[in-house]
Design a protein around this motif. Structure first.
Motif, PDB file in Angstrom:
ATOM      1  N   HIS A   1       0.855  -1.191   0.000  1.00 11.04           N
ATOM      2  CA  HIS A   1       0.000   0.000   0.000  1.00 11.04           C
ATOM      3  C   HIS A   1       0.892   1.241   0.000  1.00 11.04           C
ATOM      4  O   HIS A   1       1.769   1.392   0.847  1.00 11.04           O
ATOM      5  N   ILE A   2       0.645   2.129  -0.969  1.00  8.06           N
ATOM      6  CA  ILE A   2       1.454   3.335  -1.161  1.00  8.06           C
ATOM      7  C   ILE A   2       0.522   4.538  -1.173  1.00  8.06           C
ATOM      8  O   ILE A   2      -0.520   4.512  -1.834  1.00  8.06           O
ATOM      9  N   GLU A   3       0.892   5.585  -0.461  1.00 18.15           N
ATOM     10  CA  GLU A   3       0.099   6.813  -0.425  1.00 18.15           C
ATOM     11  C   GLU A   3       0.941   7.968  -0.950  1.00 18.15           C
ATOM     12  O   GLU A   3       2.079   8.160  -0.517  1.00 18.15           O
ATOM     13  N   ASN A   4       0.383   8.716  -1.889  1.00 19.17           N
ATOM     14  CA  ASN A   4       1.067   9.853  -2.492  1.00 19.17           C
ATOM     15  C   ASN A   4       0.219  11.115  -2.355  1.00 19.17           C
ATOM     16  O   ASN A   4      -1.004  11.056  -2.437  1.00 19.17           O
ATOM     17  N   THR A   5       0.875  12.239  -2.197  1.00 16.85           N
ATOM     18  CA  THR A   5       0.226  13.546  -2.281  1.00 16.85           C
ATOM     19  C   THR A   5       0.669  14.147  -3.601  1.00 16.85           C
ATOM     20  O   THR A   5       1.866  14.232  -3.882  1.00 16.85           O
ATOM     21  N   ILE A   6      -0.308  14.557  -4.409  1.00 16.63           N
ATOM     22  CA  ILE A   6      -0.019  15.029  -5.766  1.00 16.63           C
ATOM     23  C   ILE A   6      -0.747  16.340  -6.043  1.00 16.63           C
ATOM     24  O   ILE A   6      -1.666  16.711  -5.321  1.00 16.63           O
TER      25      ILE A   6
ATOM     26  N   ALA B   1     -12.796  10.571  -2.358  1.00 19.45           N
ATOM     27  CA  ALA B   1     -13.704  11.302  -3.246  1.00 19.45           C
ATOM     28  C   ALA B   1     -13.647  12.807  -3.024  1.00 19.45           C
ATOM     29  O   ALA B   1     -13.895  13.586  -3.940  1.00 19.45           O
ATOM     30  N   GLU B   2     -13.293  13.222  -1.828  1.00 19.80           N
ATOM     31  CA  GLU B   2     -13.297  14.650  -1.495  1.00 19.80           C
ATOM     32  C   GLU B   2     -11.905  15.273  -1.419  1.00 19.80           C
ATOM     33  O   GLU B   2     -11.767  16.428  -1.057  1.00 19.80           O
ATOM     34  N   ASP B   3     -10.861  14.496  -1.717  1.00 18.60           N
ATOM     35  CA  ASP B   3      -9.492  15.024  -1.638  1.00 18.60           C
ATOM     36  C   ASP B   3      -8.711  14.569  -2.865  1.00 18.60           C
ATOM     37  O   ASP B   3      -8.128  13.492  -2.887  1.00 18.60           O
ATOM     38  N   LEU B   4      -8.693  15.398  -3.888  1.00 16.46           N
ATOM     39  CA  LEU B   4      -8.048  15.048  -5.151  1.00 16.46           C
ATOM     40  C   LEU B   4      -6.532  15.145  -5.102  1.00 16.46           C
ATOM     41  O   LEU B   4      -5.862  14.856  -6.095  1.00 16.46           O
ATOM     42  N   THR B   5      -5.976  15.528  -3.955  1.00 19.40           N
ATOM     43  CA  THR B   5      -4.522  15.619  -3.825  1.00 19.40           C
ATOM     44  C   THR B   5      -3.909  14.325  -3.283  1.00 19.40           C
ATOM     45  O   THR B   5      -2.686  14.236  -3.174  1.00 19.40           O
ATOM     46  N   LYS B   6      -4.715  13.345  -2.955  1.00 15.42           N
ATOM     47  CA  LYS B   6      -4.226  12.066  -2.441  1.00 15.42           C
ATOM     48  C   LYS B   6      -4.469  10.977  -3.471  1.00 15.42           C
ATOM     49  O   LYS B   6      -5.520  10.936  -4.117  1.00 15.42           O
TER      50      LYS B   6
END
Length: 100
Positions: A5-10, A41-46
């Motif tokens: 599992h990988i989490e990115n902020t973009i 759905a509410e955070d397009l930066t993740k």
């Protein structure tokens, strides 16, 4: 099955996805069986990526590759931040049969 599992902020999904797609061969060469990309759905930066592997050792080895990828100029251009990847064991997965 094991999932990495990988989490990115973009900032820009299209740019991030284009960079992600450039590493398709690396995923194949490192025994990635499949992947899922999701985001809140509410955070397009993740962006969350789950890479599937047959064995824990393969997932752990892929983390080392990720650390190299994240040092590249391309990665710095499309990702603001990366969380520490997490190796997860899939205990159960159910998908409804087609037509149900």
């Amino acid at each position: 099955m094991i999932t990495l599992h990988i989490e990115n902020t973009i900032d820009d999904y299209a740019a991030w996805k284009a960079a992600f797609d450039r590493y398709d061969r690396a995923r194949r060469d490192h025994n990635v069986l499949g992947y899922r990309i999701t985001r809140p759905a509410e955070d397009l930066t993740k962006v969350f990526v789950d890479l599937d592997f047959a064995a824990r050792a393969e997932a752990a080895a892929f983390v080392q590759l990720l650390e190299k990828i994240w040092q590249t100029p391309l990665s710095h251009a499309v990702s603001a931040e990366h969380a520490v990847p997490e190796v997860r064991e899939v205990l159960e997965e159910r998908r409804p049969q087609e037509g149900q």
